[in-house]
Design a protein around this motif. Structure first.
Motif, PDB file in Angstrom:
ATOM      1  N   SER A   1      12.465 -12.196  92.538  1.00 48.69           N
ATOM      2  CA  SER A   1      13.540 -13.033  93.084  1.00 48.69           C
ATOM      3  C   SER A   1      14.794 -12.787  92.256  1.00 48.69           C
ATOM      4  N   THR A   2      15.932 -12.797  92.916  1.00 45.97           N
ATOM      5  CA  THR A   2      17.193 -12.561  92.198  1.00 45.97           C
ATOM      6  C   THR A   2      18.162 -13.726  92.338  1.00 45.97           C
ATOM      7  N   ARG A   3      17.758 -14.793  93.008  1.00 45.30           N
ATOM      8  CA  ARG A   3      18.673 -15.918  93.225  1.00 45.30           C
ATOM      9  C   ARG A   3      19.128 -16.508  91.889  1.00 45.30           C
ATOM     10  N   ALA A   4      20.334 -16.984  91.846  1.00 52.32           N
ATOM     11  CA  ALA A   4      20.862 -17.607  90.629  1.00 52.32           C
ATOM     12  C   ALA A   4      20.033 -18.818  90.227  1.00 52.32           C
ATOM     13  N   THR A   5      19.485 -19.531  91.183  1.00 53.25           N
ATOM     14  CA  THR A   5      18.728 -20.752  90.898  1.00 53.25           C
ATOM     15  C   THR A   5      17.224 -20.521  90.947  1.00 53.25           C
ATOM     16  N   ARG A   6      16.789 -19.297  90.778  1.00 53.41           N
ATOM     17  CA  ARG A   6      15.374 -18.980  90.939  1.00 53.41           C
ATOM     18  C   ARG A   6      14.492 -19.743  89.944  1.00 53.41           C
ATOM     19  N   PHE A   7      13.275 -20.000  90.387  1.00 52.21           N
ATOM     20  CA  PHE A   7      12.240 -20.613  89.556  1.00 52.21           C
ATOM     21  C   PHE A   7      11.500 -19.544  88.756  1.00 52.21           C
ATOM     22  N   ALA A   8      11.617 -18.299  89.137  1.00 55.23           N
ATOM     23  CA  ALA A   8      10.831 -17.195  88.588  1.00 55.23           C
ATOM     24  C   ALA A   8      10.864 -17.100  87.064  1.00 55.23           C
ATOM     25  N   ASP A   9      11.940 -17.555  86.447  1.00 56.99           N
ATOM     26  CA  ASP A   9      12.031 -17.422  84.992  1.00 56.99           C
ATOM     27  C   ASP A   9      10.974 -18.242  84.270  1.00 56.99           C
ATOM     28  N   LYS A  10      10.572 -19.383  84.844  1.00 56.43           N
ATOM     29  CA  LYS A  10       9.524 -20.205  84.202  1.00 56.43           C
ATOM     30  C   LYS A  10       8.172 -19.497  84.205  1.00 56.43           C
ATOM     31  N   PRO A  11       7.672 -19.057  85.361  1.00 58.18           N
ATOM     32  CA  PRO A  11       6.400 -18.344  85.296  1.00 58.18           C
ATOM     33  C   PRO A  11       6.494 -17.009  84.559  1.00 58.18           C
ATOM     34  N   ALA A  12       7.652 -16.378  84.557  1.00 56.05           N
ATOM     35  CA  ALA A  12       7.802 -15.132  83.793  1.00 56.05           C
ATOM     36  C   ALA A  12       7.644 -15.410  82.300  1.00 56.05           C
ATOM     37  N   ALA A  13       8.270 -16.467  81.814  1.00 50.94           N
ATOM     38  CA  ALA A  13       8.135 -16.828  80.395  1.00 50.94           C
ATOM     39  C   ALA A  13       6.694 -17.204  80.068  1.00 50.94           C
ATOM     40  N   TRP A  14       6.054 -17.927  80.973  1.00 54.59           N
ATOM     41  CA  TRP A  14       4.651 -18.313  80.800  1.00 54.59           C
ATOM     42  C   TRP A  14       3.762 -17.068  80.717  1.00 54.59           C
ATOM     43  N   LEU A  15       3.964 -16.126  81.647  1.00 49.20           N
ATOM     44  CA  LEU A  15       3.192 -14.880  81.620  1.00 49.20           C
ATOM     45  C   LEU A  15       3.458 -14.080  80.352  1.00 49.20           C
ATOM     46  N   ARG A  16       4.704 -14.046  79.930  1.00 54.63           N
ATOM     47  CA  ARG A  16       5.043 -13.323  78.696  1.00 54.63           C
ATOM     48  C   ARG A  16       4.227 -13.856  77.517  1.00 54.63           C
ATOM     49  N   GLY A  17       4.133 -15.158  77.412  1.00 55.32           N
ATOM     50  CA  GLY A  17       3.347 -15.755  76.340  1.00 55.32           C
ATOM     51  C   GLY A  17       1.879 -15.377  76.406  1.00 55.32           C
ATOM     52  N   ILE A  18       1.356 -15.228  77.605  1.00 52.95           N
ATOM     53  CA  ILE A  18      -0.053 -14.861  77.782  1.00 52.95           C
ATOM     54  C   ILE A  18      -0.279 -13.391  77.452  1.00 52.95           C
ATOM     55  N   VAL A  19       0.528 -12.500  78.025  1.00 48.93           N
ATOM     56  CA  VAL A  19       0.276 -11.066  77.838  1.00 48.93           C
ATOM     57  C   VAL A  19       0.608 -10.601  76.421  1.00 48.93           C
ATOM     58  N   GLU A  20       1.484 -11.323  75.725  1.00 45.78           N
ATOM     59  CA  GLU A  20       1.770 -10.938  74.336  1.00 45.78           C
ATOM     60  C   GLU A  20       0.541 -11.079  73.456  1.00 45.78           C
ATOM     61  N   GLY A  21      -0.424 -11.895  73.866  1.00 45.96           N
ATOM     62  CA  GLY A  21      -1.654 -12.065  73.095  1.00 45.96           C
ATOM     63  C   GLY A  21      -2.747 -11.087  73.459  1.00 45.96           C
ATOM     64  N   ARG A  22      -2.490 -10.208  74.392  1.00 41.06           N
ATOM     65  CA  ARG A  22      -3.517  -9.246  74.818  1.00 41.06           C
ATOM     66  C   ARG A  22      -3.269  -7.891  74.169  1.00 41.06           C
ATOM     67  N   THR A  23      -4.352  -7.152  73.956  1.00 44.28           N
ATOM     68  CA  THR A  23      -4.243  -5.836  73.321  1.00 44.28           C
ATOM     69  C   THR A  23      -4.770  -4.714  74.214  1.00 44.28           C
ATOM     70  N   ASP A  24      -5.079  -5.024  75.468  1.00 44.42           N
ATOM     71  CA  ASP A  24      -5.673  -4.034  76.357  1.00 44.42           C
ATOM     72  C   ASP A  24      -4.652  -3.165  77.079  1.00 44.42           C
ATOM     73  N   ALA A  25      -3.367  -3.527  77.006  1.00 47.88           N
ATOM     74  CA  ALA A  25      -2.320  -2.779  77.696  1.00 47.88           C
ATOM     75  C   ALA A  25      -0.975  -3.199  77.109  1.00 47.88           C
ATOM     76  N   THR A  26       0.059  -2.436  77.446  1.00 48.34           N
ATOM     77  CA  THR A  26       1.413  -2.895  77.138  1.00 48.34           C
ATOM     78  C   THR A  26       1.988  -3.457  78.430  1.00 48.34           C
ATOM     79  N   TYR A  27       2.684  -4.561  78.309  1.00 48.69           N
ATOM     80  CA  TYR A  27       3.246  -5.262  79.464  1.00 48.69           C
ATOM     81  C   TYR A  27       4.760  -5.319  79.292  1.00 48.69           C
ATOM     82  N   GLU A  28       5.461  -4.912  80.347  1.00 48.91           N
ATOM     83  CA  GLU A  28       6.919  -4.938  80.318  1.00 48.91           C
ATOM     84  C   GLU A  28       7.424  -5.602  81.596  1.00 48.91           C
ATOM     85  N   PHE A  29       8.510  -6.333  81.471  1.00 52.62           N
ATOM     86  CA  PHE A  29       9.077  -7.041  82.615  1.00 52.62           C
ATOM     87  C   PHE A  29      10.185  -6.216  83.248  1.00 52.62           C
ATOM     88  N   LEU A  30      10.151  -6.132  84.569  1.00 53.55           N
ATOM     89  CA  LEU A  30      11.213  -5.495  85.340  1.00 53.55           C
ATOM     90  C   LEU A  30      11.824  -6.580  86.223  1.00 53.55           C
TER      91      LEU A  30
END
Length: 189
Positions: free
Chosen positions: A10-39
């Protein structure tokens, strides 16, 4: 090691996506099975698809689209973070998917959706699109829906405190990694 892209759809100025993106970032930063990058699709402002054909048949002329194709080609698997607008994925996400083709082929994709029904209808459509792009959609998705969605969106509830979502996220990531490794091995053979 697998490289997994998490695409913010989503690209809307008022998007909700930033909340679940931050939540996912916190989860994947604790994993060592892959590298995760946000686009973030905000970083790839492609016009609505107006090429002579898919880049499977003719090179794209748009420079941003070419940069998008080169970027997504670098990854072994994808997680698409999607909203649901009018029972469908966002137009900007569908457009981004259409601007690439060989870059997606024979790679797995998983979905995290949010909205009143957790973007279930949008994800159902995205699974069909993924098959046409020769991707392998995984079974388990994450659906932030109902009270969880409205609590996070309107009342400021933290997704990190919604422990009942965690088993689904773990399963989704485990499945994506399994398929990512299997398909990477097959692509290299």
């Amino acid at each position: 090691m697998l490289r997994i892209a998490i695409i913010i759809g989503s690209t809307r100025a008022t998007r909700f996506a930033d909340k679940p993106a931050a939540w996912l970032r916190g989860i994947v930063e604790g994993r060592t099975d892959a590298t995760y990058e946000f686009l973030d699709l905000r970083d790839f402002p492609m016009p609505f698809f107006d090429e002579v054909a898919s880049n499977a048949y003719a090179p794209s002329t748009n420079e941003v689209a070419q940069r998008w194709q080169q970027t997504v080609a670098q990854y072994d698997a994808y997680i698409i973070l999607t909203a649901e607008y009018n029972h469908a994925p966002t137009a900007v996400l569908k457009n981004a998917l259409d601007y690439a083709y060989p870059e997606w082929n024979r790679k797995p994709v998983a979905f995290v959706g949010y909205g009143s029904v957790g973007a279930a209808r949008a994800i159902e459509q995205l699974r069909l699109i993924a098959v046409e792009l020769q991707m392998a959609p995984t079974r388990t998705g994450v659906h932030i829906q109902g009270a969880d969605f409205f609590g996070a969106w309107q009342q400021g509830a933290a997704l990190e405190e919604m422990a009942h979502l965690q088993p689904g996220v773990t399963t989704m990531l485990d499945e994506l990694n399994w398929w990512g490794n299997a398909l990477k091995t097959a692509r290299q053979a």
